[in-house]
Structure formats: structure tokens, C-alpha cells
Write an enzyme that holds these catalytic residues in place. Structure first.
Site, PDB file in Angstrom:
ATOM      1  N   SER A 461      31.346 -44.393 -54.769  1.00  0.00           N
ATOM      2  CA  SER A 461      32.481 -44.867 -53.966  1.00  0.00           C
ATOM      3  C   SER A 461      33.209 -46.004 -54.652  1.00  0.00           C
ATOM      4  O   SER A 461      34.267 -46.414 -54.190  1.00  0.00           O
ATOM      5  CB  SER A 461      32.010 -45.294 -52.581  1.00  0.00           C
ATOM      6  OG  SER A 461      30.917 -46.153 -52.688  1.00  0.00           O
ATOM      7  N   HIS A 482      34.494 -37.597 -53.872  1.00  0.00           N
ATOM      8  CA  HIS A 482      34.155 -38.701 -52.975  1.00  0.00           C
ATOM      9  C   HIS A 482      34.281 -38.297 -51.510  1.00  0.00           C
ATOM     10  O   HIS A 482      35.373 -38.269 -50.955  1.00  0.00           O
ATOM     11  CB  HIS A 482      35.059 -39.913 -53.294  1.00  0.00           C
ATOM     12  CG  HIS A 482      34.694 -41.130 -52.514  1.00  0.00           C
ATOM     13  ND1 HIS A 482      35.608 -42.073 -52.128  1.00  0.00           N
ATOM     14  CD2 HIS A 482      33.505 -41.560 -52.041  1.00  0.00           C
ATOM     15  CE1 HIS A 482      34.994 -43.021 -51.440  1.00  0.00           C
ATOM     16  NE2 HIS A 482      33.726 -42.732 -51.377  1.00  0.00           N
ATOM     17  N   GLU A 494      38.083 -37.212 -51.654  1.00  0.00           N
ATOM     18  CA  GLU A 494      38.915 -37.627 -52.790  1.00  0.00           C
ATOM     19  C   GLU A 494      38.410 -36.944 -54.061  1.00  0.00           C
ATOM     20  O   GLU A 494      37.211 -36.976 -54.355  1.00  0.00           O
ATOM     21  CB  GLU A 494      38.856 -39.152 -52.959  1.00  0.00           C
ATOM     22  CG  GLU A 494      39.574 -39.896 -51.857  1.00  0.00           C
ATOM     23  CD  GLU A 494      39.496 -41.421 -51.992  1.00  0.00           C
ATOM     24  OE1 GLU A 494      40.438 -42.115 -51.586  1.00  0.00           O
ATOM     25  OE2 GLU A 494      38.470 -41.923 -52.499  1.00  0.00           O
ATOM     26  N   ASN A 532      39.292 -46.405 -49.582  1.00  0.00           N
ATOM     27  CA  ASN A 532      38.582 -47.679 -49.412  1.00  0.00           C
ATOM     28  C   ASN A 532      39.452 -48.862 -49.814  1.00  0.00           C
ATOM     29  O   ASN A 532      39.393 -49.927 -49.223  1.00  0.00           O
ATOM     30  CB  ASN A 532      37.297 -47.689 -50.242  1.00  0.00           C
ATOM     31  CG  ASN A 532      36.211 -46.865 -49.572  1.00  0.00           C
ATOM     32  OD1 ASN A 532      36.346 -46.508 -48.409  1.00  0.00           O
ATOM     33  ND2 ASN A 532      35.164 -46.547 -50.301  1.00  0.00           N
TER      34      ASN A 532
HETATM   35  P1  NAI Z   1      21.100 -43.868 -50.104  1.00  0.00           P
HETATM   36  O1  NAI Z   1      20.460 -45.092 -50.587  1.00  0.00           O
HETATM   37  O2  NAI Z   1      21.068 -43.543 -48.657  1.00  0.00           O
HETATM   38  O3  NAI Z   1      20.468 -42.610 -50.863  1.00  0.00           O
HETATM   39  C1  NAI Z   1      20.218 -42.556 -52.228  1.00  0.00           C
HETATM   40  C2  NAI Z   1      19.083 -41.551 -52.444  1.00  0.00           C
HETATM   41  O4  NAI Z   1      19.005 -41.249 -53.822  1.00  0.00           O
HETATM   42  C3  NAI Z   1      17.730 -42.064 -52.025  1.00  0.00           C
HETATM   43  O5  NAI Z   1      17.117 -41.129 -51.137  1.00  0.00           O
HETATM   44  C4  NAI Z   1      16.935 -42.168 -53.333  1.00  0.00           C
HETATM   45  O6  NAI Z   1      15.570 -41.866 -53.179  1.00  0.00           O
HETATM   46  C5  NAI Z   1      17.633 -41.132 -54.187  1.00  0.00           C
HETATM   47  N1  NAI Z   1      17.549 -41.357 -55.619  1.00  0.00           N
HETATM   48  C6  NAI Z   1      17.783 -42.505 -56.300  1.00  0.00           C
HETATM   49  N2  NAI Z   1      17.679 -42.277 -57.630  1.00  0.00           N
HETATM   50  C7  NAI Z   1      17.382 -40.966 -57.792  1.00  0.00           C
HETATM   51  C8  NAI Z   1      17.170 -40.134 -58.925  1.00  0.00           C
HETATM   52  N3  NAI Z   1      17.252 -40.610 -60.150  1.00  0.00           N
HETATM   53  N4  NAI Z   1      16.886 -38.838 -58.704  1.00  0.00           N
HETATM   54  C9  NAI Z   1      16.793 -38.344 -57.460  1.00  0.00           C
HETATM   55  N5  NAI Z   1      17.007 -39.085 -56.352  1.00  0.00           N
HETATM   56  C10 NAI Z   1      17.294 -40.373 -56.523  1.00  0.00           C
HETATM   57  O7  NAI Z   1      22.591 -43.910 -50.652  1.00  0.00           O
HETATM   58  P2  NAI Z   1      23.923 -43.321 -49.997  1.00  0.00           P
HETATM   59  O8  NAI Z   1      24.458 -44.260 -48.993  1.00  0.00           O
HETATM   60  O9  NAI Z   1      23.693 -41.919 -49.618  1.00  0.00           O
HETATM   61  O10 NAI Z   1      24.922 -43.372 -51.229  1.00  0.00           O
HETATM   62  C11 NAI Z   1      24.831 -42.451 -52.288  1.00  0.00           C
HETATM   63  C12 NAI Z   1      26.103 -42.497 -53.099  1.00  0.00           C
HETATM   64  O11 NAI Z   1      27.198 -42.155 -52.254  1.00  0.00           O
HETATM   65  C13 NAI Z   1      26.437 -43.853 -53.676  1.00  0.00           C
HETATM   66  O12 NAI Z   1      27.033 -43.678 -54.920  1.00  0.00           O
HETATM   67  C14 NAI Z   1      27.449 -44.428 -52.666  1.00  0.00           C
HETATM   68  O13 NAI Z   1      28.323 -45.365 -53.247  1.00  0.00           O
HETATM   69  C15 NAI Z   1      28.192 -43.179 -52.283  1.00  0.00           C
HETATM   70  N6  NAI Z   1      28.835 -43.230 -50.965  1.00  0.00           N
HETATM   71  C16 NAI Z   1      28.221 -43.778 -49.893  1.00  0.00           C
HETATM   72  C17 NAI Z   1      28.835 -43.803 -48.651  1.00  0.00           C
HETATM   73  C18 NAI Z   1      28.144 -44.361 -47.454  1.00  0.00           C
HETATM   74  O14 NAI Z   1      28.808 -44.569 -46.416  1.00  0.00           O
HETATM   75  N7  NAI Z   1      26.848 -44.601 -47.505  1.00  0.00           N
HETATM   76  C19 NAI Z   1      30.190 -43.219 -48.458  1.00  0.00           C
HETATM   77  C20 NAI Z   1      30.721 -42.594 -49.656  1.00  0.00           C
HETATM   78  C21 NAI Z   1      30.078 -42.630 -50.857  1.00  0.00           C
END
Ligand code: NAI
Length: 723
Positions: A461, A482, A494, A532
Site C-alpha cells: 500500500s 492494490h 489500483e 490513500n
Molecule cells: P498481515 O500482517 O495481516 O499479514 C501478513 C501475513 O503474511 C502474515 O500472516 C504472515 O505470517 C505472512 N508472511 C509474512 N512473510 C511471509 C513470507 N515470506 N511467506 C509467506 N507468508 C509470509 O498484513 P496485511 O494487513 O494483510 O497486509 C499485507 C499487505 O497488504 C501489506 O503490504 C499491506 O501494506 C497491504 N495492504 C494492507 C491493507 C490493510 O488494510 N491491512 C490495505 C491494503 C494493502
């Protein structure tokens, strides 16, 4: 249901069995849509309609709008229909069946493009009355009439069907019936308001028209909107049967007819208005209120109702709200159009591999499986994948309902700790935590394992695309995809590209986005991309106002009164204050600007908003406890301007930097990405409508009073030239 209808029902069921033996069932059906056309002689072909008469003397009229994949009712299509109906009336057939020659469906509605720019109510009323008079001709025919419905039957399409004495519909789940006019700021105008109420009674009819929701053929059968819901192969036979043995036309239940009484309508009208007001204010969305008024005034007089229906819609359609909602509809079509690949065969994506089964990855994976794709979802932690499967099951149950179909969707979603799905995937979506190095390392591995045509996408993001792609052997392959949170509710995605990104890859990614029923918005990689970046100054200003002592509910109310779906403080709490802080820090590092201390304080205190039960508001079962709002007289006079003009100023900056390609895409992105008051037609449209000079000088005044964060962006000068 009357006894005759019950008998008819029984007879129909008999004719619906696959081993039909009745003479009418044995007769060859004349074409449910295009597929069977070859078996019939076309007797009379017009530009948009085909008319045939079968041996039994039944006229079969098929809608087939020229040069269009979907039938819609343009003035030309309606005029031609009017002429054909005159000739049918003169030829006295045994009956008339109206059907579609397009596999895409029956008729998707009126051609909304013809309403753009309508300013004069007289002209509008004339157009509407012309449509009404065509449908009146159907109703006036001296023979049984049936609409045989497949696929979309919406708006003017359903109004046409309602003018027929009977309706039969294909029970396939793709069949959808509805009168969604309120979503365009109007209500049914071609007689639909009057006819639907007459057919099924005011409570059910109002329920459909005021929400604009669409229903399946089976639900339509239950409500009495259609007489029979049958498999596609029986559609023609069902229509023929209704003509050859016409039953009594459907009547609303008696209790519903009582509610139509002159003395009871005002009370029900009051109740309906109260229900509507919980969702839409009369100032911003007048159409549902106009529909209720229309019914209360003329509900027992079909003639007067029809006349006033035209007048009411003419007033609405020439108004600010309807014109802007039509614009929003066309912007949505424009976004869908961006997904079109240049030439050749349409690419169908079958397999998706999602890496990271957290909040976003889990929901993206579930959404893709819901849309029929085979999905593998990879995470380092098994517990995360277990949670993904649980959440997905909840989503599938809500959306798909039938246990068998829910199970089929579950079968399409595979937890995949080892990442075995990577090699066969058409699309790989990375959604691990927001860390450049972690993402770079991951993509180095991904690039080695995927096929040469696989789309490699990141859901980051905030990290500039070229920082991540620098780790790839071929940086041109990486694209940003995105999604917004919650994935199942936010339509916009996006499609982020950097200078190096291969344009063909971005185009295919947009096509993939459309395939999974989301709206693709191409944006240039930069801090916060588009949504954003524009949202953040607005949220931060809300926090500043709150820190200055303006009560949070009053700030939220100001934004909602402007037309936002939710106030900024409530929104920040819902997104999560930690996520807001993270995005704000990223943006301020590249674009400057202060982060309000209160935001940091709440995050440090782990008061992160709804998810922790406390943020700016305290939450009780997910609902904020809002103290009652302060008197308007005690609030700063520039409250709304401070919120909205920061958002608009950022939109102007993004336009100047070509983050999106032009004002229309800016408006589309902000409406579908932030919920920006749709009835204003988008931020740029609002800005042009209110006046570039006026808003520019209001920003200058705000900058004098509150500081440089309100300084008008350099982009305003080029807007002034256009304006
Ligand atoms: P999160 O922390 O909820 O989930 C990340 C997951 O990735 C975790 O379950 C973790 O165990 C796993 N993980 C980490 N490294 C790994 C690897 N090398 N291989 C396999 N699994 C791995 O994060 P979230 O909130 O889902 O965000 C994920 C991405 O989405 C980020 O880049 C964030 O910026 C983006 N994003 C988040 C939004 C939100 O509202 N949370 C909205 C839009 C984009």
C-alpha cells in the site's frame, strides 16, 4: 393465489418435466434467444427487433439491439418497438411473446447515455411519456402477452415485461430482475412504479424499488413478479402454454391491496420514509422520497399515477443528483472498459497463488475463489491459513448460501504452506507484511519459479514499485495490485505501474481485475498511490480538529452532511489507527506535513480503533458510542471546508503529477475508493461545478488562518484555465 392459478401452476409443473408429453410441449419451441434461431423462418426483421409468427399464430418478438452485445432501450429501439406493436395490433395474433435474441440477457434497462445533460423538464417528460405510450400499447393488445426472460431484466427491461400480462423467467442464477433506478437518482418512469405495485402490492414493490436490489427468477416467482421460473430449455414452451391456456393474471395478496387504501397509504408512506432516511438523506437522494410521495398521492388511481410518474421522473432526471449519479454509472463503465485487452482472444485466468494469508491476502484469496478461480494461499504460519479458511467459509456462506455451492468454493481454495501452487499460477499476488527487504527476497524466489507469462503482483500500500522490483531479474514484470480493506466490499483495485513496468502486463492485470468483478484503476507508482494519498490529508485534518477540541461526532456529522458515507474519525477507527499512522508516516516522509500528536498517543496506548474496542470512540459490539452532537453554533464555521478542501487540494496535486490519467479517472477512483459523495459526481466534478475560483480563494483564506497545509497546489492554475 386463486384456484385457477393453482390449477395452472400444477399444469405448468406438468409441462416442465423433461419427459413432456402434452401437445404444446411436443411442438418445436421458437427460439429462446439466439441459439435456436436457425430452426425458424424470420418473417420480419427490423433494425433492433425480429418478429416471427409461428404455425399456431403466436407472434414472437425478439429484442436484438443493433451493434450492441446487450439490449438497452434507446429512443430508436423504443420507437421501432412502437411501430411493430401497431402492426401486431392490426394483425391480431393469438398471442405475443417478447424475448431477447441476445445470450447476455433480456433487456438491461433504458439507454442512460441519452439522459446525460437533460436540463429541461418538459423535454424529459416528453421522452418519458413516449416510452410510457409504447408500453401502453403492449398492455392494450387484444391478446395474451408474455415476456420470456433470460439474464438481465432490469429497469426499463422489467418495466416492459410488467406491461405484458404474464412473465416467465429462466431459473438460471444469472437471471436477475429489478428496478434499480434509485441508484441513478430516479425511480421507474415507463409505468414500472404503477405496474409493479399493481402486480404484487405496495409493500413488496416498494421494497424492491426503494432499495434498487435485484432478485433471482425464483425469488421473483415467490413475489409474483413472474408467473413461472423454469429451466432455459422450457422457457418458450412455458410462454406458449400461457398464451394457449391463459390463466387469470397475478393479483397481489388481499392484505397488500388493503394497504393501498387512501386512508392507510400516508401511514405506510411515513414508515417507508423513516426507513429510507436511515440510508439516504432527502437533500442528497430525493428519488426514493419522490416515489413514496407519488404512491401516497395516487396509489389507487393507475391513470393518475402513470401521468405523475412521468412528471416526477422528469423533475428528478434533470436534477443535480440524478445527472451526477448517471455520471458515476458511466464512470464505472469506463473503468470496466479499461480492462479490455487490445485485440485478439480474451485471456481467461484460472489459477491464482496468494502469498501471505493475513488480513488482506486471506480475503483476496477468498474473493478470487468466490469468483470461480482455483486459488492456493501460502503463509509461513499454518494458524494464519486456518483462519483464512474460516473467514472464507463465512464469506461463501453469506454470498452463496447453498451448502453444495459453498463446498465447491471451499474446494477451490487450497491452503499451501510449501507454495506448491506457485508454479502453475496465472497470477501471483504478494500480500506479506509491509517491508521492502522481505518483499524483495520473496520476489527473487517467486521469479525463479513462475512461468514466463505469469503476472507477478504486489498488494503493497505504500512501497514504491521500483524499490521492490529492483530485486527482480526482470523488473518490468512487477505490477501493483492494490486492493482495499475489506476486499469483499471495496470495488476498486489500483493497478500500480512504475516507469519500468511492462504496459502489456498492466493491461492483463486490469483484465484479471475485471474477471474477479472488481474495478481496475490504473495509477502511477508514488507515495500512497492515489486513494490513500487523497484520503490521508482529510483524515489528518479531522484528527487536528479533534485535538483542537471539536467533538468527534460533530466532525463526522459535517462530513456525512457533505455526503460522505462515514465520517473521517469513524473511518480512521474502522481502518485501524496503527494502519493510518503507518500510511501517514510514509506519506509525510515523502510529501512533508505533520502527523497529529493525538494519533501517535492513541497508537502508543494500543487504542487502535474498532478492532481494540477503543480508539477515538469506545466500541460496543463493533458500534461506536457517540456522545450527542454539539450545537452547530458552537462549531467552527470552516469545519466542512477544512476537511473537504484538503482532500480536493490533494486531488488537484495528483492530477498535476499525472498519478491518474485525467479528471474522469480521478473522480472514478475517489468515488469507488473512498465513497466520495456520489451525488456530487466526484471531486473534480464538484470542484468544477462549485467554481474553481471560489474554492481556490477559500483555500487561500484557510491557509492564512490555519497554515501552509492549505496552500493551494500549483495545479489549480491549469484548472482555472479550463474552468
Ligand atoms: P498481515 O500482517 O495481516 O499479514 C501478513 C501475513 O503474511 C502474515 O500472516 C504472515 O505470517 C505472512 N508472511 C509474512 N512473510 C511471509 C513470507 N515470506 N511467506 C509467506 N507468508 C509470509 O498484513 P496485511 O494487513 O494483510 O497486509 C499485507 C499487505 O497488504 C501489506 O503490504 C499491506 O501494506 C497491504 N495492504 C494492507 C491493507 C490493510 O488494510 N491491512 C490495505 C491494503 C494493502
Amino acid at each position: 393465489m386463486t384456484n385457477e392459478r393453482a390449477d395452472e401452476e400444477k399444469r405448468m409443473q406438468d409441462t416442465q418435466t423433461p419427459n413432456e408429453t402434452s401437445p404444446e410441449a411436443q411442438a418445436k419451441p421458437p427460439a429462446p434467444a439466439a441459439k435456436k434461431k436457425a430452426t425458424h423462418k424470420k418473417k420480419n426483421s427490423h433494425k433492433h427487433w425480429h418478429l416471427e409468427k409461428d404455425d399456431a399464430g403466436i407472434a414472437w418478438l425478439s429484442a436484438d439491439r443493433a451493434n450492441a452485445g446487450t439490449n438497452s432501450l434507446s429512443a430508436e429501439v423504443l420507437d421501432e418497438l412502437g411501430d411493430i406493436l401497431d402492426s401486431i395490433a392490426a394483425s391480431t395474433p393469438k398471442g405475443l411473446v417478447i424475448q431477447s435474441a441476445k445470450p447476455s440477457g433480456f433487456i438491461a434497462g433504458a439507454d442512460v447515455k441519452e439522459f446525460v445533460g437533460l436540463k429541461d423538464t418538459e423535454t424529459a417528460a416528453h421522452l418519458i411519456r413516449r416510452g410510457q405510450s409504447v408500453f401502453d400499447k403492449i398492455e392494450a393488445l387484444d391478446c395474451p402477452t408474455v415476456a420470456a426472460i433470460n439474464g438481465f431484466c432490469l429497469g426499463g427491461g422489467l418495466e416492459l415485461a410488467l406491461a405484458c400480462r404474464y412473465r416467465v423467467a429462466d431459473e438460471d442464477p444469472r437471471t436477475r430482475l429489478g428496478l434499480p433506478e434509485v441508484r441513478l437518482g430516479i425511480h421507474p418512469g415507463f409505468g414500472g412504479s404503477m405496474r409493479l405495485i399493481r402486480l404484487i402490492g405496495a409493500p413488496s414493490a416498494m421494497g424492491l424499488m426503494l432499495t434498487g436490489r435485484t432478485i433471482s427468477a425464483r425469488a421473483a416467482k415467490k413475489l409474483g413478479v413472474v408467473d413461472y421460473a423454469v429451466p432455459a430449455r422450457h422457457l418458450s414452451n412455458a410462454a406458449r402454454h400461457l398464451i394457449q391456456s391463459p390463466p387469470v393474471a397475478h393479483q397481489p395478496p388481499r392484505w397488500a391491496s388493503w394497504l393501498n387504501h387512501r386512508l392507510l397509504r400516508p401511514a405506510l408512506g411515513y414508515y417507508l420514509k423513516r426507513q429510507v432516511s436511515a440510508k439516504a438523506s432527502p437533500k442528497h437522494y430525493p428519488a426514493p422520497y419522490a416515489l413514496i410521495d407519488l404512491w401516497v398521492a395516487h396509489g389507487d388511481d393507475p391513470k393518475a399515477m402513470l401521468a405523475e410518474e412521468a412528471f416526477s421522473v422528469a423533475k428528478l432526471i434533470t436534477g443535480y443528483t440524478a445527472q451526477n449519479l448517471i455520471r458515476v454509472f458511466l464512470l464505472q463503465e469506463k473503468l470496466k472498459g479499461l480492462a479490455k485487452t487490445a485485440k485478439g482472444k480474451k485471456e481467461v485466468f484460472k489459477r491464482v497463488h496468494v502469498i501471505g494469508g493475513g488480513v488482506m491476502g486471506g480475503d483476496i484469496a477468498a474473493w478470487c475463489a468466490l469468483q470461480g478461480l482455483q486459488v492456493s494461499v501460502q503463509d509461513r504460519k499454518r494458524e494464519s491459513l486456518a483462519k483464512v479458511m474460516q473467514r472464507a467459509h463465512k464469506l461463501f456462506k453469506k454470498k452463496l448460501k447453498h451448502p453444495r455451492i459453498v463446498q465447491a468454493a471451499m474446494d477451490r481454495l487450497m491452503p499451501d504452506v510449501e507454495g506448491l501452487g506457485l508454479r502453475r499460477a496465472d497470477v501471483v499476488i504478494e500480500a506479506i507484511f509491509e517491508d521492502v527487504e522481505a518483499k524483495q527476497n520473496l520476489f527473487k524466489e517467486v521469479e525463479k519459479k513462475v512461468g514466463p507469462k505469469t503476472i507477478i503482483a504486489t498488494n503493497t500500500s505504500s512501497i514504491p514499485l521500483d524499490e521492490i522490483s529492483s530485486a527482480l531479474k526482470n523488473p518490468a514484470r512487477l505490477v501493483g495490485l492494490h486492493f482495499f480493506n475489506p476486499v469483499a466490499m471495496m470495488q476498486l483495485v489500483e493497478i500500480v505501474t512504475a516507469d519500468l513496468t511492462d504496459k502489456a502486463v498492466a493491461q492483463r492485470t486490469a483484465a484479471f481485475t475485471k474477471q474477479i468483478k472488481r474495478l481496475p484503476l490504473p495509477v502511477k507508482s508514488g507515495p500512497g498511490f492515489l486513494v490513500n494519498r487523497i484520503l490521508m490529508p482529510y483524515l489528518m485534518e479531522a484528527v487536528v480538529l479533534e485535538s483542537e477540541g471539536v467533538p468527534a461526532p460533530a466532525i463526522d456529522k459535517a462530513a456525512v452532511d457533505f455526503g460522505m458515507p462515514m465520517g473521517p474519525i469513524h473511518l480512521a477507527d474502522t481502518v485501524g489507527l496503527d494502519i493510518c499512522l503507518h500510511v501517514a508516516e510514509n506519506l509525510s516522509a515523502s510529501l512533508g506535513g505533520d502527523i497529529p500528536k493525538k494519533l501517535r498517543k492513541l497508537v502508543e496506548a494500543k487504542q487502535l480503533g474498532r478492532k481494540t474496542g477503543q480508539g477515538f470512540y469506545k466500541y460496543n459490539k463493533g458500534k461506536p458510542e457517540k456522545p450527542s452532537a454539539t450545537q452547530d453554533s458552537k462549531l467552527p464555521a470552516d469545519l466542512t471546508d477544512r476537511l473537504m478542501l484538503r482532500m480536493l487540494n490533494e486531488a488537484v496535486a495528483c492530477l498535476r503529477e499525472s498519478v491518474v490519467d485525467g479528471e474522469d479517472l480521478m473522480d472514478a477512483g475517489i468515488i469507488f475508493g473512498t465513497g466520495f459523495a456520489p451525488f456530487h459526481g466526484g471531486p473534480m466534478h464538484y470542484l468544477q461545478h462549485t467554481g474553481v475560483d471560489i474554492l481556490h480563494s477559500r483555500l487561500q483564506e484557510l491557509a492564512k488562518r490555519h497554515g501552509d497545509r492549505f496552500k493551494p497546489d500549483a495545479g489549480w492554475s491549469s484548472l482555472k484555465e479550463i474552468g
